[in-house]
Structure formats: structure tokens, C-alpha cells
Enzyme design. Sequence first.
Site, mmCIF file in Angstrom:
data_model
loop_
_atom_site.group_PDB
_atom_site.id
_atom_site.type_symbol
_atom_site.label_atom_id
_atom_site.label_comp_id
_atom_site.label_asym_id
_atom_site.label_seq_id
_atom_site.Cartn_x
_atom_site.Cartn_y
_atom_site.Cartn_z
ATOM 1 N N THR A 1 1.026 -1.223 -0.189
ATOM 2 C CA THR A 1 -0.159 -0.050 0.151
ATOM 3 C C THR A 1 0.913 1.459 0.089
ATOM 4 O OG1 THR A 1 -1.882 -1.114 1.069
ATOM 5 C CG2 THR A 1 -1.720 1.248 1.399
ATOM 6 N N VAL B 1 -12.987 -4.220 2.192
ATOM 7 C CA VAL B 1 -12.403 -3.087 2.347
ATOM 8 C C VAL B 1 -11.380 -3.132 3.478
ATOM 9 C CG1 VAL B 1 -12.907 -0.574 2.579
ATOM 10 C CG2 VAL B 1 -14.266 -1.899 1.273
HETATM 11 N N1 ASP Z 1 -3.376 -2.138 4.805
HETATM 12 C C1 ASP Z 1 -3.872 -2.991 3.476
HETATM 13 C C2 ASP Z 1 -5.035 -3.393 3.583
HETATM 14 O O1 ASP Z 1 -5.493 -4.244 4.478
HETATM 15 C C3 ASP Z 1 -2.815 -3.502 2.806
HETATM 16 C C4 ASP Z 1 -1.402 -2.985 2.818
HETATM 17 O O2 ASP Z 1 -1.219 -2.247 3.571
HETATM 18 O O3 ASP Z 1 -0.515 -3.354 2.052
HETATM 19 O O4 ASP Z 1 -5.968 -3.326 2.587
#
Ligand code: ASP
Length: 328
Positions: free
Chosen positions: A197, A226
Site C-alpha cells: 500500500t 475493504v
Molecule cells: N493495509 C492494506 C489493507 O489491508 C494492505 C497494505 O497495507 O498493503 O488493505
Amino acid sequence: MHYHMRMSSARKQEPVLLVHGGAWAIPEDAAAAHEAGVRSALEAGYAILKRGGTALDAVEAAVTGMEDDPTFDAGRGSFLTHDGRVQLDALLMDGGRMKAGGVACVERLRNPIQAARLVLEESPHVYFVGAGAEEFARQHGMTLIDNSELVLERERERLAAAQAREAAGLADDTFSGHRDDKSPETACGAEMTSHDTVGAVALDAAGNLAAATSTGGTLNKTPGRVGDSSLIGCGCYADNEAAAVSLTGWGEPIMKLVLGKWATDHVAAGMAPETAACEAIGYLFRRLGGHGGIILLGPDGRFGMAHNTPAMAWGVATAAGLRTGLRA
Ligand code: ASP
């Protein structure tokens, strides 16, 4: 009694921009691409701040660049859902005007952070999902694309491998968002999961804070899931009276702790961002066995970052120059 919103502080502020490109065990062969990606995001965002632009424009530009970079789990090149599609979530927040815009589960937008910006600026609402979000973006001038344009062969292979491991009932080093959750006891290995992310936090010359986070979510997630990234106060938050924050990592625990707001509240209560960032990640692990990373920026320009994963791609731009790294 009169109430008023503080729109910006009067003093002139040195601008600051922090970005991240995910927190996980970034392998050697992906390290250079991650550092290059965060560096060009910094350059794009800081150029705006340097010429007196807003923190909101800077975080949007930085995140747009990382959405366009297939290295990251945002925009094109994101992880795939259980049924092989890209589903994107993004949020951005303006801590001066206390405005926010978010989209989730969008499949036909190349840059969901730009759709989130349109929600922030053009809608009385704050958050749109799925087809409604896409239609809102289309009505405000964005082009809708075919989902296949966001899908990389690399990700088809990664999904197939994850599903083969899942079918074989093997302990996986890839946390599957397809399952709803994991207890701390079974979460070992989650720190090895790819969490790519992207996010940015900025402070502009007018003293305003902004934050942005964009993601393709977790690998093999159930369609419609989500995560924390686009939820206000979870993976993203900004308030001039507190701090600006963006998180990455295993979304379900971050959401349950409303961890972004937790961190900014601690800064508002007087904790240094450097300390609050470490405390937030400590709390995430202690309370729910979660793994992730955080960037946190206070209204006075002090900042902190922390992660309990082996690596986190990060970058910081200040008047002193640009720095990037893979360990906070
Ligand atoms: N936090 C993000 C999610 O759970 C994933 C990530 O940080 O790569 O959708």
C-alpha cells in the site's frame, strides 16, 4: 459561545513531505524499485510544496505517482481479489479544512486517489463505493477503464500460487485477506506478507496538514472486502490540531484499533510524533498481534515513522533534502 474552525496557522512553515510504499519483508530484488518509486513520489510532491502549493495537492501528486508505478499494491499492478480482479480503495484528508474524500472497491479507475480528491472537493458526501464511486468519478471527468488494464501477469501468477498453497492447506507466508481474520497466535508469518500500500503525509508553507493512502488491499481478498487504508482514522487521517498519518500493513487489526486516529490523538495530547509512531505500532502488535508501518507528521514539522515488519519503503523531503530508505 462562538465556535470557529482553525483553517490554517498564520506563521510561515518549512514544508515537509513523507511517503511510504508498504511495510513487509521487501526482498532484495524488489528493493531498488521500491526506493526509486518512493523517491519519484517525493520529488513530485515536494516540488508542489516548494513552490507554495498545498499539502493536499502534494499528497495527491505523490500517491498518484505510486499508483502509476506497478511496483506497488495501488493502482495498476495491485494484488488480485479471490476472483482475479483489481479492486482499489483510497482516501485523502485535508487537515486544514477538515474535509475528506474516499472511494472503495473501485475497479475501473486508474487513479482512485484522484477520484477521492473529487469526492472531497465536489461532493457533500465523504465516501463512495463500487459502481456509485465510478459513476461519480465519470461524471466529474475521469475516464473509466477496463479492469484488465490494471491487472499484471505477475499478479495472476502470485494469486495462483497463493490459491495453490491455500488449496493444499499449507501454512502460508502470505496472509490471505480472503479469510476474515487471524488470531495473534496464528498470525506468525503475517509480517512476511507483501504489504505494498502507498501513502503520503504533508505539511505546507501555510501550516496545513494533509494525508493520503491508496491500496489494492490484500492478496486473494474476498471481492467487496475493504481494509483500513481508505477508512477515516484507520489507514489515513489528518487534522491541523493533531497530526497527519498514513499506515500500511495487515488491515483488519489496524481497523479495529482505529490506529491512525489513535496515533494523531497522542500527538495532539503532546507526544512527539517519533514516539507516537513507535507506540502505535507497539500497540498494534500488543493488542492484536498486527504487523505494519506508519508515517506520522505533526503541525510543527516534527515527524516519526515506525514498522514492525522487516522493512518499510519510506521517503522524507524537507528543506534539508530528500532521503529514502527501507528501514525506519
Ligand atoms: N493495509 C492494506 C489493507 O489491508 C494492505 C497494505 O497495507 O498493503 O488493505
